[in-house]
Scaffold this active site. Structure first.
Site, PDB file in Angstrom:
ATOM      1  CG  ASP A  94       0.388  12.934   7.184  1.00  0.00           C
ATOM      2  OD1 ASP A  94       0.677  13.613   8.198  1.00  0.00           O
ATOM      3  OD2 ASP A  94       0.141  11.719   7.248  1.00  0.00           O
ATOM      4  CB  SER A  95      -2.797  17.879   6.373  1.00  0.00           C
ATOM      5  OG  SER A  95      -3.809  16.926   6.079  1.00  0.00           O
ATOM      6  N   GLY A  97      -5.099  14.942   8.247  1.00  0.00           N
ATOM      7  CA  GLY A  97      -6.493  14.737   7.872  1.00  0.00           C
ATOM      8  C   GLY A  97      -6.876  13.279   7.749  1.00  0.00           C
ATOM      9  CG  ASP A 148      -7.133  16.172   2.316  1.00  0.00           C
ATOM     10  OD1 ASP A 148      -6.520  15.993   3.383  1.00  0.00           O
ATOM     11  OD2 ASP A 148      -7.200  15.309   1.433  1.00  0.00           O
ATOM     12  CD  GLN A 191      -9.342  13.828  -1.340  1.00  0.00           C
ATOM     13  OE1 GLN A 191      -9.860  12.847  -1.897  1.00  0.00           O
ATOM     14  NE2 GLN A 191      -8.450  13.685  -0.365  1.00  0.00           N
ATOM     15  N   GLY A 218      -7.404  10.412  -1.815  1.00  0.00           N
ATOM     16  CA  GLY A 218      -8.647   9.656  -1.936  1.00  0.00           C
ATOM     17  C   GLY A 218      -8.524   8.376  -2.735  1.00  0.00           C
ATOM     18  CG  ASP A 268       2.963   8.238   1.549  1.00  0.00           C
ATOM     19  OD1 ASP A 268       2.652   7.828   2.686  1.00  0.00           O
ATOM     20  OD2 ASP A 268       2.138   8.762   0.775  1.00  0.00           O
ATOM     21  CB  CYS A 306      17.707  -8.905  -2.830  1.00  0.00           C
ATOM     22  SG  CYS A 306      17.737  -7.370  -1.872  1.00  0.00           S
ATOM     23  CB  CYS A 308      19.271  -5.445   0.708  1.00  0.00           C
ATOM     24  SG  CYS A 308      18.494  -6.844   1.566  1.00  0.00           S
ATOM     25  CB  CYS A 311      19.540 -10.510   0.502  1.00  0.00           C
ATOM     26  SG  CYS A 311      17.735 -10.397   0.539  1.00  0.00           S
ATOM     27  CG  HIS A 337      14.299  -7.807   1.712  1.00  0.00           C
ATOM     28  ND1 HIS A 337      15.183  -8.126   0.703  1.00  0.00           N
ATOM     29  CD2 HIS A 337      13.058  -8.115   1.231  1.00  0.00           C
ATOM     30  CE1 HIS A 337      14.521  -8.625  -0.329  1.00  0.00           C
ATOM     31  NE2 HIS A 337      13.236  -8.627  -0.032  1.00  0.00           N
TER      32      HIS A 337
END
Length: 379
Positions: A94-95, A97, A148, A191, A218, A268, A306, A308, A311, A337
């Protein structure tokens, strides 16, 4: 040739969601995709090898935090983020900001950039589009975000209009300052808050600059989820169909599905790792707080459905014990998990798009997860 390329595979007939593939200098990944957040060049408590095991193909790191510690010059000297953290998959930075606006109580926004104070030491700092690009070029991620302004929610139309216009001017400066366009793709950030006309204005400005990808910023900043969905409804249809679309800061299971249905390709959020350290787990039946006393003698897995590593090998009682004792291994198990759960969810979303049944999948998932209940507990 742009270093980032989007390949469209299929559109879900039931919902209009997109199945695609994003190609980067460090590999390709299918979308919609969730990106684990590795703020300081590490996804907290996880090894890169574990991330690969659970199906992560792209992770995110934070420009602001790496600028402060250890410094972009050290990362560059190490050969860039990929070598520094031993991750050979794709990386997005990311920037910085958002951190400037969320972590610093004292800040002064000027046309040249933002004056603010280091949230750790209190020293005066300055971040501009040019400085952000310098840092991100040094970090060497496959995908970089433009610098931004991240306005608060709610904000007046008048304020938001000035903010959108400033963000567009900063985006142009980012493009001019970007020194590695041959091997790092720079995404613009749309934005405009909850205002349709301003979102359209922001899209028109950024699309005219021909970025290789576009983020919707935003959102997930305190607004109700129906507001976020409404904004996506009138925003994504105007984004280019041949470029990746990234919804920033979103990671709850319901919003991932709803975002995919509205044409988003990438997501994300720190949510799965942050709540894991508090003993909160995402399961097929909804939210489970494993540190609660009722699990002290529960020798079943976090989620019976699950498969994983956590689990398959460890019980709720044991994980509760570790977390109550503040043992790092407990945080590792819940983090593994939660990340596995979201990455598997996105795989299921992609399969549902491929089979033209994402709407049905959403209905089934929401019913099982409990999102349809009046007392549903959201994250």
């Amino acid at each position: 040739m742009m270093p980032i390329r989007y390949e469209h595979i299929k559109t879900c007939k039931q919902t209009g969601a997109r199945l695609g593939r994003v190609h980067t200098p460090h590999g390709s990944f299918e979308t919609p995709m969730f990106m684990p957040v590795g703020t300081l060049a590490t996804v907290k408590t996880m090894a890169p090898e574990e991330l690969k095991q659970m199906g992560a193909e792209i992770i995110l790191s934070n420009t602001y935090h790496l600028w402060l510690r250890p410094g972009e010059d050290i990362v560059e000297e190490a050969g860039g983020l990929h070598k520094f953290m031993n991750w050979d998959g794709s990386i997005l930075t990311d920037s910085g900001g958002f951190q400037v606006f969320s972590l610093s109580k004292l800040r002064d926004i000027k046309e040249e950039g933002v004056h603010f104070r280091n949230h750790i030491s209190g020293e005066k700092l300055f971040l501009s589009p040019e400085k952000a690009m310098h840092i991100e070029n040094a970090l060497g991620a496959d995908i970089m975000m433009a610098f931004d302004e991240c306005p608060p929610y709610p904000a007046s139309h008048e304020y938001m209009k000035k903010s959108v216009e400033r963000t567009s001017r900063w985006a142009e400066r980012c493009l001019e300052a970007h020194k590695r366009p041959h091997d790092q793709g720079l995404f613009g950030i749309v934005q405009g808050g909850e205002y349709e006309d301003l979102r359209r204005q922001s899209i028109n400005d950024l699309v005219s600059m021909d970025f290789p990808g576009y983020a919707v910023g935003g959102l997930s900043v305190g607004e109700p989820k129906d507001v976020m969905n409404r904004v996506l409804d009138f925003t994504t249809p105007y984004l280019p169909t041949d470029k990746p679309r990234y919804l920033m800061g979103v990671g709850s299971p319901d919003s991932l599905i709803d975002g995919a249905m509205r044409g988003i390709d990438m997501f994300d959020c720190v949510l799965p790792t942050r709540i894991a350290r508090n003993g909160t787990c995402m399961t097929s039946q909804g939210r489970l707080v494993v540190r609660n006393a009722k699990f002290a003698r529960d020798f079943g897995p976090i989620d019976p459905e699950c498969d994983c590593h956590t689990c398959r090998n460890y019980s709720r009682a044991y994980i509760r014990h570790l977390i109550k004792c503040n043992e790092t291994f407990g945080f590792r198990l819940t983090t593994y998990h939660n990340l596995y759960f979201l990455l598997k969810l996105m795989k299921q979303v992609r399969e549902a798009i491929r089979e033209d049944r994402l709407g049905d999948f959403r209905e089934e998932f929401f019913e099982q997860y409990g999102f349809n209940k009046p007392d549903a507990k959201n994250f």
